[in-house]
Design a protein around this motif. Structure first.
Motif, PDB file in Angstrom:
ATOM      1  N   THR A 121       0.945  -1.155  -0.030  1.00 58.87           N
ATOM      2  CA  THR A 121      -0.140   0.000  -0.100  1.00 58.87           C
ATOM      3  C   THR A 121       0.860   1.401  -0.072  1.00 58.87           C
ATOM      4  OG1 THR A 121      -0.301  -0.076   2.304  1.00 58.87           O
ATOM      5  CG2 THR A 121      -1.897  -1.293   1.374  1.00 58.87           C
ATOM      6  N   VAL A 122       2.111   1.154   0.472  1.00 58.98           N
ATOM      7  CA  VAL A 122       2.753   2.316   0.501  1.00 58.98           C
ATOM      8  C   VAL A 122       4.202   2.141  -0.372  1.00 58.98           C
ATOM      9  CG1 VAL A 122       2.165   3.290   2.644  1.00 58.98           C
ATOM     10  CG2 VAL A 122       3.971   1.747   2.555  1.00 58.98           C
ATOM     11  N   SER A 123       4.289   1.092  -0.999  1.00 58.31           N
ATOM     12  CA  SER A 123       5.330   0.886  -2.213  1.00 58.31           C
ATOM     13  C   SER A 123       5.078   1.319  -3.216  1.00 58.31           C
ATOM     14  CB  SER A 123       5.845  -0.512  -2.220  1.00 58.31           C
ATOM     15  OG  SER A 123       6.168  -1.215  -1.160  1.00 58.31           O
ATOM     16  N   THR A 124       6.071   2.052  -3.871  1.00 57.24           N
ATOM     17  CA  THR A 124       5.933   2.634  -5.178  1.00 57.24           C
ATOM     18  C   THR A 124       7.083   2.110  -5.958  1.00 57.24           C
ATOM     19  OG1 THR A 124       7.304   4.774  -4.543  1.00 57.24           O
ATOM     20  CG2 THR A 124       4.896   4.680  -4.235  1.00 57.24           C
ATOM     21  N   GLY A 125       7.262   2.727  -7.277  1.00 54.79           N
ATOM     22  CA  GLY A 125       8.299   2.479  -8.172  1.00 54.79           C
ATOM     23  C   GLY A 125       9.775   2.800  -7.670  1.00 54.79           C
ATOM     24  N   ASP A 126       9.777   3.915  -7.055  1.00 57.84           N
ATOM     25  CA  ASP A 126      11.096   4.157  -6.411  1.00 57.84           C
ATOM     26  C   ASP A 126      11.127   3.830  -5.031  1.00 57.84           C
ATOM     27  OD1 ASP A 126       9.832   6.135  -5.449  1.00 57.84           O
ATOM     28  OD2 ASP A 126      11.276   7.859  -5.987  1.00 57.84           O
ATOM     29  N   THR A 127       9.899   3.437  -4.231  1.00 54.46           N
ATOM     30  CA  THR A 127      10.182   3.292  -2.789  1.00 54.46           C
ATOM     31  C   THR A 127       9.623   1.735  -2.350  1.00 54.46           C
ATOM     32  OG1 THR A 127       9.635   5.511  -2.341  1.00 54.46           O
ATOM     33  CG2 THR A 127       9.142   4.150  -0.497  1.00 54.46           C
ATOM     34  N   VAL A 128      10.222   1.161  -1.298  1.00 54.93           N
ATOM     35  CA  VAL A 128       9.728  -0.266  -1.124  1.00 54.93           C
ATOM     36  C   VAL A 128       9.493  -0.056   0.455  1.00 54.93           C
ATOM     37  CG1 VAL A 128      10.911  -1.495  -2.842  1.00 54.93           C
ATOM     38  CG2 VAL A 128      12.233  -1.103  -0.632  1.00 54.93           C
ATOM     39  N   ALA A 129       8.379  -0.642   0.970  1.00 50.51           N
ATOM     40  CA  ALA A 129       8.005  -0.536   2.278  1.00 50.51           C
ATOM     41  C   ALA A 129       8.164  -1.935   3.022  1.00 50.51           C
ATOM     42  CB  ALA A 129       6.526  -0.201   2.581  1.00 50.51           C
ATOM     43  N   LEU A 130       9.165  -2.306   3.738  1.00 50.30           N
ATOM     44  CA  LEU A 130       9.293  -3.749   4.204  1.00 50.30           C
ATOM     45  C   LEU A 130       8.831  -3.841   5.465  1.00 50.30           C
ATOM     46  CD1 LEU A 130      13.195  -4.034   3.452  1.00 50.30           C
ATOM     47  CD2 LEU A 130      11.390  -4.902   2.205  1.00 50.30           C
ATOM     48  N   LYS A 131       8.008  -4.885   5.645  1.00 45.52           N
ATOM     49  CA  LYS A 131       7.301  -5.193   6.939  1.00 45.52           C
ATOM     50  C   LYS A 131       7.888  -6.461   7.685  1.00 45.52           C
ATOM     51  CE  LYS A 131       3.017  -5.865   6.026  1.00 45.52           C
ATOM     52  NZ  LYS A 131       1.444  -6.040   5.728  1.00 45.52           N
ATOM     53  N   PHE A 132       7.598  -6.256   9.005  1.00 46.54           N
ATOM     54  CA  PHE A 132       7.783  -7.317   9.939  1.00 46.54           C
ATOM     55  C   PHE A 132       6.597  -7.584  10.562  1.00 46.54           C
ATOM     56  CE2 PHE A 132       8.574  -8.875  14.476  1.00 46.54           C
ATOM     57  CZ  PHE A 132       9.101 -10.011  13.989  1.00 46.54           C
ATOM     58  N   THR A 133       6.182  -8.748  10.531  1.00 48.64           N
ATOM     59  CA  THR A 133       4.798  -9.080  11.034  1.00 48.64           C
ATOM     60  C   THR A 133       5.176 -10.241  11.955  1.00 48.64           C
ATOM     61  OG1 THR A 133       3.689  -8.532   9.019  1.00 48.64           O
ATOM     62  CG2 THR A 133       2.513 -10.172  10.301  1.00 48.64           C
ATOM     63  N   ASN A 134       4.753  -9.915  13.261  1.00 43.86           N
ATOM     64  CA  ASN A 134       4.974 -11.160  14.200  1.00 43.86           C
ATOM     65  C   ASN A 134       3.585 -12.053  14.652  1.00 43.86           C
ATOM     66  OD1 ASN A 134       3.421  -9.296  15.891  1.00 43.86           O
ATOM     67  ND2 ASN A 134       5.257  -8.635  17.178  1.00 43.86           N
ATOM     68  N   GLY A 135       2.685 -11.635  13.819  1.00 45.95           N
ATOM     69  CA  GLY A 135       1.300 -12.444  13.916  1.00 45.95           C
ATOM     70  C   GLY A 135       0.442 -11.636  14.999  1.00 45.95           C
TER      71      GLY A 135
END
Length: 184
Positions: A146-160
């Protein structure tokens, strides 16, 4: 000579009588109205035209492709996982690898049998592996699209635990990758 003509007259009359209208060719031909109809042959449908094989469109180089050979090459160049000392599995857990994007990423895990194997993000610029100059990318296990674009990546850590995800955004600044935001 007259006798011959008179003697042949009865023969001629006999011949004419035997060829009367009842012996004509027309009367021996069956009447078209009284004949049985000829059997109708079952018509066989002509064979269906064989379809030409559809041309397979060339794959879109700008589509997400998590099976791109560049991913396996990049993962093979990574140093071993510092926690398990194992190499990295080249099959991405998540990613948006795209050879047209200024910044794309795949997330891989250590090739370990551990229940919580270490993960890391591998970044690419225009489809080429970025081997150095990247902030720490260990521990992420998903991408926030939802916040990643062509020049931006949003990495997520999901702990459940719902609502307790951590998201870190990275951007291609024209010369390299920079950390631009933290949420979580």
């Amino acid at each position: 000579m007259r006798f011959r003509v008179l003697a042949s007259a009865p023969l001629l009359a006999l011949a004419l009588v035997s060829c009367g209208s009842s012996d004509s060719t027309v009367s021996k031909t069956p009447d078209a109205r009284t004949t049985e109809p000829a059997p109708v042959s079952q018509s066989v449908a002509p064979p269906a035209p064989t379809a030409l094989p559809a041309e397979t469109p060339a794959p879109d180089p700008c589509a997400v492709n998590l099976a791109a050979p560049e991913i396996a090459r990049a993962v093979s160049e990574l140093p071993r996982d510092p926690r398990s000392n194992q190499p990295w599995n080249p099959e991405p857990l998540a990613g948006n690898y795209n050879e047209c994007a200024p910044l794309s990423v795949v997330i891989v895990k250590a090739n370990s049998n551990a229940s919580n194997a270490n993960t890391r993000a591998v970044m690419f610029h225009l489809g080429k592996f970025i081997p150095t100059g990247i902030p720490d990318t260990y521990g992420f296990n998903d991408i926030d699209e939802t916040v990643s674009t062509g020049d931006t990546v949003a990495l997520k850590f999901t702990n459940g635990v719902p609502g307790l995800d951590s998201v870190v955004r990275f951007r291609w600044n024209g010369a390299g990758v920079e950390l631009i935001g933290n949420t979580g």
